[in-house]
Design a protein around this motif. Structure first.
Motif, PDB file in Angstrom:
ATOM      1  N   ASP A 171       0.867  -1.178   0.000  1.00 25.56           N
ATOM      2  CA  ASP A 171       0.000   0.000   0.000  1.00 25.56           C
ATOM      3  C   ASP A 171       0.907   1.233   0.000  1.00 25.56           C
ATOM      4  O   ASP A 171       2.138   1.091   0.019  1.00 25.56           O
ATOM      5  CB  ASP A 171      -0.991   0.008   1.193  1.00 25.56           C
ATOM      6  CG  ASP A 171      -0.307  -0.011   2.557  1.00 25.56           C
ATOM      7  OD1 ASP A 171       0.851   0.455   2.664  1.00 25.56           O
ATOM      8  OD2 ASP A 171      -0.942  -0.488   3.518  1.00 25.56           O
ATOM      9  N   GLU A 172       0.298   2.415  -0.012  1.00 27.57           N
ATOM     10  CA  GLU A 172       1.133   3.621  -0.120  1.00 27.57           C
ATOM     11  C   GLU A 172       2.029   3.810   1.106  1.00 27.57           C
ATOM     12  O   GLU A 172       3.200   4.153   0.988  1.00 27.57           O
ATOM     13  CB  GLU A 172       0.250   4.865  -0.311  1.00 27.57           C
ATOM     14  CG  GLU A 172       1.045   6.166  -0.244  1.00 27.57           C
ATOM     15  CD  GLU A 172       0.383   7.346  -0.921  1.00 27.57           C
ATOM     16  OE1 GLU A 172      -0.536   7.143  -1.735  1.00 27.57           O
ATOM     17  OE2 GLU A 172       0.801   8.480  -0.640  1.00 27.57           O
ATOM     18  N   ALA A 173       1.467   3.573   2.303  1.00 26.35           N
ATOM     19  CA  ALA A 173       2.237   3.848   3.517  1.00 26.35           C
ATOM     20  C   ALA A 173       3.447   2.917   3.634  1.00 26.35           C
ATOM     21  O   ALA A 173       4.543   3.348   3.998  1.00 26.35           O
ATOM     22  CB  ALA A 173       1.336   3.707   4.743  1.00 26.35           C
ATOM     23  N   THR A 174       3.254   1.633   3.321  1.00 30.58           N
ATOM     24  CA  THR A 174       4.394   0.718   3.420  1.00 30.58           C
ATOM     25  C   THR A 174       5.385   0.965   2.279  1.00 30.58           C
ATOM     26  O   THR A 174       6.586   0.781   2.451  1.00 30.58           O
ATOM     27  CB  THR A 174       3.951  -0.754   3.450  1.00 30.58           C
ATOM     28  OG1 THR A 174       3.157  -1.021   2.299  1.00 30.58           O
ATOM     29  CG2 THR A 174       3.152  -1.070   4.700  1.00 30.58           C
ATOM     30  N   ALA A 175       4.879   1.409   1.125  1.00 26.74           N
ATOM     31  CA  ALA A 175       5.797   1.782   0.039  1.00 26.74           C
ATOM     32  C   ALA A 175       6.657   2.964   0.489  1.00 26.74           C
ATOM     33  O   ALA A 175       7.864   3.001   0.237  1.00 26.74           O
ATOM     34  CB  ALA A 175       5.014   2.130  -1.225  1.00 26.74           C
ATOM     35  N   ALA A 176       6.023   3.907   1.180  1.00 25.24           N
ATOM     36  CA  ALA A 176       6.770   5.065   1.685  1.00 25.24           C
ATOM     37  C   ALA A 176       7.805   4.625   2.721  1.00 25.24           C
ATOM     38  O   ALA A 176       8.909   5.165   2.775  1.00 25.24           O
ATOM     39  CB  ALA A 176       5.807   6.084   2.289  1.00 25.24           C
ATOM     40  N   THR A 198       0.080   4.951  -4.336  1.00 22.69           N
ATOM     41  CA  THR A 198      -0.917   3.913  -4.571  1.00 22.69           C
ATOM     42  C   THR A 198      -1.469   4.075  -5.971  1.00 22.69           C
ATOM     43  O   THR A 198      -1.447   5.176  -6.532  1.00 22.69           O
ATOM     44  CB  THR A 198      -2.066   4.009  -3.552  1.00 22.69           C
ATOM     45  OG1 THR A 198      -3.071   3.051  -3.910  1.00 22.69           O
ATOM     46  CG2 THR A 198      -2.697   5.395  -3.548  1.00 22.69           C
ATOM     47  N   THR A 199      -1.971   2.977  -6.533  1.00 23.23           N
ATOM     48  CA  THR A 199      -2.628   3.029  -7.838  1.00 23.23           C
ATOM     49  C   THR A 199      -4.115   2.734  -7.685  1.00 23.23           C
ATOM     50  O   THR A 199      -4.779   2.396  -8.645  1.00 23.23           O
ATOM     51  CB  THR A 199      -1.990   2.012  -8.805  1.00 23.23           C
ATOM     52  OG1 THR A 199      -2.158   0.696  -8.258  1.00 23.23           O
ATOM     53  CG2 THR A 199      -0.512   2.262  -8.984  1.00 23.23           C
ATOM     54  N   GLN A 200      -4.626   2.888  -6.459  1.00 27.75           N
ATOM     55  CA  GLN A 200      -6.021   2.519  -6.181  1.00 27.75           C
ATOM     56  C   GLN A 200      -7.009   3.192  -7.124  1.00 27.75           C
ATOM     57  O   GLN A 200      -7.903   2.536  -7.654  1.00 27.75           O
ATOM     58  CB  GLN A 200      -6.340   2.858  -4.713  1.00 27.75           C
ATOM     59  CG  GLN A 200      -7.760   2.539  -4.290  1.00 27.75           C
ATOM     60  CD  GLN A 200      -8.690   3.732  -4.438  1.00 27.75           C
ATOM     61  OE1 GLN A 200      -8.321   4.856  -4.104  1.00 27.75           O
ATOM     62  NE2 GLN A 200      -9.884   3.502  -4.957  1.00 27.75           N
ATOM     63  N   ARG A 201      -6.823   4.489  -7.372  1.00 28.58           N
ATOM     64  CA  ARG A 201      -7.856   5.171  -8.146  1.00 28.58           C
ATOM     65  C   ARG A 201      -7.803   4.827  -9.625  1.00 28.58           C
ATOM     66  O   ARG A 201      -8.586   5.347 -10.402  1.00 28.58           O
ATOM     67  CB  ARG A 201      -7.797   6.690  -7.899  1.00 28.58           C
ATOM     68  CG  ARG A 201      -6.619   7.391  -8.541  1.00 28.58           C
ATOM     69  CD  ARG A 201      -6.465   8.815  -8.049  1.00 28.58           C
ATOM     70  NE  ARG A 201      -7.691   9.599  -8.099  1.00 28.58           N
ATOM     71  CZ  ARG A 201      -7.793  10.875  -7.688  1.00 28.58           C
ATOM     72  NH1 ARG A 201      -6.741  11.501  -7.225  1.00 28.58           N
ATOM     73  NH2 ARG A 201      -8.926  11.512  -7.759  1.00 28.58           N
ATOM     74  N   PHE A 202      -6.918   3.926 -10.005  1.00 27.80           N
ATOM     75  CA  PHE A 202      -6.907   3.399 -11.362  1.00 27.80           C
ATOM     76  C   PHE A 202      -7.787   2.144 -11.427  1.00 27.80           C
ATOM     77  O   PHE A 202      -7.337   1.038 -11.713  1.00 27.80           O
ATOM     78  CB  PHE A 202      -5.482   3.102 -11.840  1.00 27.80           C
ATOM     79  CG  PHE A 202      -4.748   4.318 -12.341  1.00 27.80           C
ATOM     80  CD1 PHE A 202      -4.945   5.558 -11.752  1.00 27.80           C
ATOM     81  CD2 PHE A 202      -3.858   4.233 -13.401  1.00 27.80           C
ATOM     82  CE1 PHE A 202      -4.285   6.693 -12.205  1.00 27.80           C
ATOM     83  CE2 PHE A 202      -3.184   5.359 -13.872  1.00 27.80           C
ATOM     84  CZ  PHE A 202      -3.398   6.590 -13.279  1.00 27.80           C
ATOM     85  N   HIS A 250      -5.184  -2.813  -2.616  1.00 27.20           N
ATOM     86  CA  HIS A 250      -4.840  -2.107  -3.846  1.00 27.20           C
ATOM     87  C   HIS A 250      -3.326  -2.192  -4.004  1.00 27.20           C
ATOM     88  O   HIS A 250      -2.626  -2.499  -3.051  1.00 27.20           O
ATOM     89  CB  HIS A 250      -5.226  -0.635  -3.835  1.00 27.20           C
ATOM     90  CG  HIS A 250      -6.212  -0.222  -2.802  1.00 27.20           C
ATOM     91  ND1 HIS A 250      -5.875   0.485  -1.691  1.00 27.20           N
ATOM     92  CD2 HIS A 250      -7.540  -0.470  -2.725  1.00 27.20           C
ATOM     93  CE1 HIS A 250      -6.956   0.701  -0.975  1.00 27.20           C
ATOM     94  NE2 HIS A 250      -7.979   0.122  -1.557  1.00 27.20           N
ATOM     95  N   ALA A 251      -2.857  -1.864  -5.193  1.00 27.55           N
ATOM     96  CA  ALA A 251      -1.420  -1.944  -5.433  1.00 27.55           C
ATOM     97  C   ALA A 251      -0.746  -0.633  -5.076  1.00 27.55           C
ATOM     98  O   ALA A 251      -1.074   0.412  -5.624  1.00 27.55           O
ATOM     99  CB  ALA A 251      -1.168  -2.292  -6.898  1.00 27.55           C
ATOM    100  N   GLY A 252       0.200  -0.691  -4.146  1.00 31.51           N
ATOM    101  CA  GLY A 252       1.111   0.428  -3.962  1.00 31.51           C
ATOM    102  C   GLY A 252       2.164   0.352  -5.054  1.00 31.51           C
ATOM    103  O   GLY A 252       2.304  -0.664  -5.737  1.00 31.51           O
ATOM    104  N   TYR A 253       2.887   1.455  -5.222  1.00 34.64           N
ATOM    105  CA  TYR A 253       3.977   1.406  -6.203  1.00 34.64           C
ATOM    106  C   TYR A 253       5.234   2.037  -5.619  1.00 34.64           C
ATOM    107  O   TYR A 253       5.172   2.792  -4.642  1.00 34.64           O
ATOM    108  CB  TYR A 253       3.579   2.115  -7.515  1.00 34.64           C
ATOM    109  CG  TYR A 253       3.582   3.627  -7.444  1.00 34.64           C
ATOM    110  CD1 TYR A 253       4.766   4.350  -7.591  1.00 34.64           C
ATOM    111  CD2 TYR A 253       2.409   4.336  -7.216  1.00 34.64           C
ATOM    112  CE1 TYR A 253       4.780   5.732  -7.496  1.00 34.64           C
ATOM    113  CE2 TYR A 253       2.413   5.722  -7.128  1.00 34.64           C
ATOM    114  CZ  TYR A 253       3.605   6.415  -7.263  1.00 34.64           C
ATOM    115  OH  TYR A 253       3.636   7.786  -7.165  1.00 34.64           O
TER     116      TYR A 253
END
Ligand SMILES: *Cc1c(COP(=O)(O)O)cnc(C)c1O
Length: 940
Positions: free
Chosen positions: A141-146, A260-264, A274-277
């Motif tokens: 997710d975005e937070a763990t990607a960060a 995150t790419t959630q809104r895609f 959702h997929a973080g990037y």
């Protein structure tokens, strides 16, 4: 009359199959087999306290009722989670299609070209939009990607500072996760409001949000330069939709982008999955955690995809790992990439422009009505100032079915997205008490902030814009791949069992799919009831006292569990306890998680039978007695054996003041027969994507709940939303992690009931022993426990054969493709072996088809050994055989084409053809290329 039992659908072998398998294994009944296999010291003889099993119809009806207790409001909260329209063609043909969702991680590239191409699209989308060189194939997710970006910056920065600066306009859940990850590593997260404050003199990294949580779009170029001047690296957490119109971070020299790419096209799902990037500039690609898809070539020299830089893969590096990520978010990354393929660059820009227009219109309306709106450039989010009135506005909006963000007592945040309509804006204005008349609002982005580079120029993003073209593209890629919808995937440790349709159905219901993770509690009663029941049932199954479903993969559950142990010791004043004992056979994530939890890994040897060496254990405990924090063991062991020493192992560690972590990945061998929380363990993670039927998705999603005894309950992951104050750090961005897929294990437990679950375990163990008995005269079975029995998986030792004949474990894995199988787990936990886990869901016919194939392959190996076939040119060395190869006009090989294509017993009508020949991994690593290749690469 008894109702139809779901267990009979889930469990492959029927009563006749079962009897024949028991005969081969030499036991009279499953109970007798389990009595013999499981050591009495850990055996639990009760019946699980679960509700009586529901039929599929009943379970769906109950889930409908639970779903009805959720309220789907118009979500304008923002904060990294947005409404989005999942194109129906993607929903039905990816998310709801077993060809995609039942696939495994693409370690066997020849049978995974479809999802590898889809992931390459995802990586290309991320690199194009961020303007960076290399992106991986998804984060959790975005937070763990960060958080991964933070530790990457730590490793890459030359600065000696331990300070990581985080802009105050970062997402609150990201700040929470960063703080939790930083502390055990000795990193100080310093939140600074860079809109008004200066950067500190020294720091190793800087985290910026783009656009900020407030919606503000600021020019970050001066901050990037200032950070670089002190040797720090800069991460920008960027919204990919905004990047279609905003300057790419790569244009101003940013080092890392995360998000995150959630809104895609991926529903919010009350927090996930959702997929973080994560993307990096050139020069950092070899430090990138997670999986990376790259282009290489096959044995015929044709382009082919495979996972790149595998030896660098984090969970293989054990205590040298810098990240523990293993299962990621492949299915959701595929969806997001396909969303970009379907809309193309123009379509994405149109969605972004419309979203921004809505926000401009909203702001203009508020201003026209006399409401103050914070000045500055924004993309989709507007912050309104209503001194002392924010709560009143948020409540008024909620009454109208719209959720807004309560920033503080004076400010309200409103986010627009792809789904926002004029009617929604009218409701928001009403909530603010204004009734404006506003015409069209146009406002160009300032030149320095507007995007000035092209993106998604590859033909794949311009070729599939009609539904017909998209449908066929998805079908073409799915046809390349081998998933559970084609046949058995006997992967040891991965438990590739049935993912029943009834379990999957609720996932796409709006009441589960469209909830924002920070939606008010009164709108999420159904979800919280379902999660509470699920946590309770998992506690019952495992014998623990408390469970948190927040970790969104097994690796994250491990970290959460070890952080709980760490916090427990610290609270008792045992700050010096930092040694984590880990047996040499452990999964690589164990050691990686221990390092991330600030522990020192000490390896304990295994004895000749594959068991934890209790003599070495004593020695290591003695040596580290005062510093012992924990032991981390997998049970049954990764060798597929019920070790009898487990109870005394737990006792020894407890005596020395340590805690016992049992890795629950192999729980499929225990459910209903033994409970880790009762036989001496203090904490476990479970893998709901293994034992509890969440499909593997080609490498995610997963859920890795952490389960603890009562003394550790206070240290379970805290709420990252900031709304509730709790002591323990958050482990993922959302309170319930990947909540959107929790209906799957709920339905599984609800429909199996106590007896069904126990029978599943018994049949899984029976199937593994059946395979072991049928194959042991052809391939030695490496380890066995009580009475020569294995647990739910068995290791076939190919090393003696490889040594004698040169036929490698790889050759056997690839030859299995010709026979129509996915290879078992290769070279884990022992190099040169195959680990087979049939699961309870495969019937006897499929088990026999697999055993027959393995026996036929053994005979082929003998033909190589006898010199009948040359070592370098035989059906094993040339496997897998493609249709192009065996139908070519030339056939230079010393065996008939039919032996290559249709070895013993393969169904000619139903033959699975791999699209490429054996893939050369090393070539691709030397010539690293991780985005879509030019079409010319496929010519000729
Ligand atoms: C799968 C597995 C893990 C890691 O779980 P992920 O969900 O992939 O992060 C850890 N330990 C063992 C033994 C496993 O099989």
């Amino acid at each position: 009359m008894t109702a139809e039992q779901f267990a009979d659908r889930h469990i492959g072998p029927g009563p006749d199959d079962e009897r024949r398998m028991l005969d081969v294994v030499g036991h009279g009944s499953i109970d007798e087999l389990m009595d013999a296999a499981i050591p009495e010291v850990i055996r639990w003889h009760g019946t699980l306290d679960l509700p009586a099993p529901a039929t599929e119809r009943e379970a769906i009806a109950e889930l409908r009722a639970v779903a009805a207790r959720n309220t789907v409001a118009v979500s304008m909260i923002g904060l990294g989670y947005h409404g989005t329209h999942t194109p129906a063609v993607i929903r039905r043909n990816v998310l709801e299609n077993p060809a995609w969702y039942t696939a495994y991680t693409p370690y066997q590239p020849e049978i995974s070209q479809g999802r590898l191409e889809a992931l390459l699209n995802f990586q290309t989308m991320v690199t194009d939009l961020t303007g960076l060189a290399t992106a991986n194939a998804s984060m959790l997710d975005e937070a763990t990607a960060a958080a991964e970006a933070m530790t990457l910056a730590r490793r890459a920065s030359k600065s000696r500072s331990t300070v990581y600066v985080v802009d105050a306009d970062a997402l609150p859940q990201t700040v929470a996760v960063l703080a939790g990850r930083a502390e055990p590593l000795g990193i100080e997260v310093r939140v600074v409001d860079l809109a008004v404050e200066e950067l500190p003199a020294e720091f190793f990294g800087l985290h910026l949000q783009y656009p900020g949580a407030s919606g503000a779009v600021r020019d970050h170029a001066p901050l990037v330069d200032a950070a670089h001047a002190v040797g720090a690296l800069v991460t920008v957490a960027a919204d990919l939709l905004a990047l279609t119109v905003l300057r790419a971070p790569g244009r101003i020299g940013v080092d890392i982008a995360a998000g995150t790419t959630q809104r895609f096209g991926v529903p919010m799902g009350f927090g996930g999955p959702h997929a973080g990037y994560l993307a990096v500039r050139a020069g950092l690609e070899r430090m990138l955690p997670g999986r990376l898809v790259g282009v290489s070539r096959d044995a015929a020299g044709e382009p082919a995809y495979r996972l790149a830089l595998q030896t660098r893969e984090q969970h293989i590096r054990r205590e040298k790992a810098t990240s523990n990520i293993c299962t990621a978010q492949v299915l959701l990354a595929v969806m997001a990439g396909m969303y970009a393929v379907y809309h193309g660059p123009d379509g994405l820009r149109r969605i972004a422009d419309r979203t921004r227009s809505m926000a401009l219109w909203l702001a203009a309306g508020l201003r026209a009505g006399g409401v103050e709106v914070v000045d500055g450039v924004f993309f989709d989010t507007v912050t309104a100032v209503v001194p002392g009135g924010a709560a009143r506005v948020v409540a008024a909006a909620r009454e109208r079915g719209v959720n807004l963000r309560l920033v503080d007592a004076d400010r309200v945040g409103v986010s627009c997205d792809e789904t926002t309509t004029g009617a929604h804006l009218a409701l928001v204005w009403e909530a603010f008490g204004v009734d404006p008349v506003v015409g069209d609002v146009e406002e160009a982005l300032p030149a320095g902030l507007a995007r000035d580079t092209d993106f998604l120029t590859h033909p794949v993003f311009r070729s599939h814009h009609s539904e017909t073209a998209m449908l066929r593209y998805l079908r073409r890629l799915a046809d390349f791949d081998y998933a559970l919808d084609r046949g058995m995937i006997p992967l040891g440790s991965c438990t590739m069992k049935l993912n029943a349709t009834t379990e999957m159905e609720p996932v796409t219901w709006p009441e589960f799919a469209h909830l924002h993770p920070f939606a008010p509690d009164e709108q999420t009663a159904g979800y919280r009831e379902l999660i509470g029941q699920l946590e309770g049932w998992l506690a019952e199954v495992t014998g623990y006292d408390a469970v948190s479903v927040q970790p969104n993969a097994g690796s994250q559950g491990e970290l959460a569990g070890l952080l709980a142990i760490r916090a427990y010791h610290r609270d008792r004043g045992d700050t010096h306890r930092d040694v984590c004992l880990i047996p040499s056979s452990a999964h690589g994530t164990n050691a990686a998680s221990a390092v991330m939890a600030g522990m020192r890994v000490v390896v304990v040897a295994c004895d000749a039978d594959g068991n934890v060496d209790l003599v070495d254990l004593d020695a290591k405990i003695d040596k580290h007695r005062g510093a012992l924090a924990a032991i981390m063991v997998t049970y049954p062991s990764t060798h597929g054996v019920y070790e009898t020493g487990i109870a005394s192992l737990c006792a020894k560690v407890h005596d020395a003041g340590g805690q016992v972590y049992v890795d629950g990945a192999n729980l499929n061998a225990l459910v209903g027969f033994a409970k880790p929380g009762r036989f001496g363990a203090d904490v476990s993670h479970l893998n709901l994507h293994k034992t509890f039927c969440i499909p593997h998705g080609g490498g995610g999603p997963g859920v890795g709940p952490v389960a603890v005894r009562s003394h550790l309950a206070a240290y379970l992951p805290g709420d990252p939303s900031g709304a509730r104050v709790q002591g323990a750090p958050a482990i993922s961005a959302a309170r319930y992690g990947s909540a959107g897929i929790l209906p799957i294990p709920w339905a599984y437990l609800r429909m199996m009931g106590a007896a069904g679950l126990a029978r599943a375990t018994g049949v899984a163990v029976l199937a593994a022993n059946y395979v072991a008995v049928r194959l042991r005269e052809h391939f030695p079975v490496l380890y066995a426990g009580n009475k020569g029995l294995v647990a739910h998986e068995c290791i076939l030792d190919l090393r003696p054969l490889s040594k004698a004949t040169g036929v490698s474990v790889d050759d056997v894995a690839k030859r299995l493709i010709d026979y129509g199988f996915h290879a078992p787990t290769m070279s884990f936990p022992v190099a040169g072996t195959l680990m087979v886990e049939p699961t309870e869901s495969e019937d006897l016919a499929e088990l026999d088809r697999f055993c027959d194939a393995m026996i036929a392959i053994r005979a082929e190996i003998d033909q190589v050994a006898s010199g009948q076939w040359p070592a370098g040119d035989n059906p094993l060395a040339n496997a897998p055989h493609t249709a192009a190869m065996v139908s070519a006009d030339e056939w230079p090989h010393p065996y008939p084409r039919s032996v290559g294509a249709y070895p013993g017993g393969v169904d000619r009508a139903g033959k699975y053809w791999p699209p490429v020949r054996r893939v050369d991994g090393a070539y691709g690593d030397r010539n690293l290329m991780c985005s879509c290749p030019a079409p010319e690469a496929f010519e000729g």
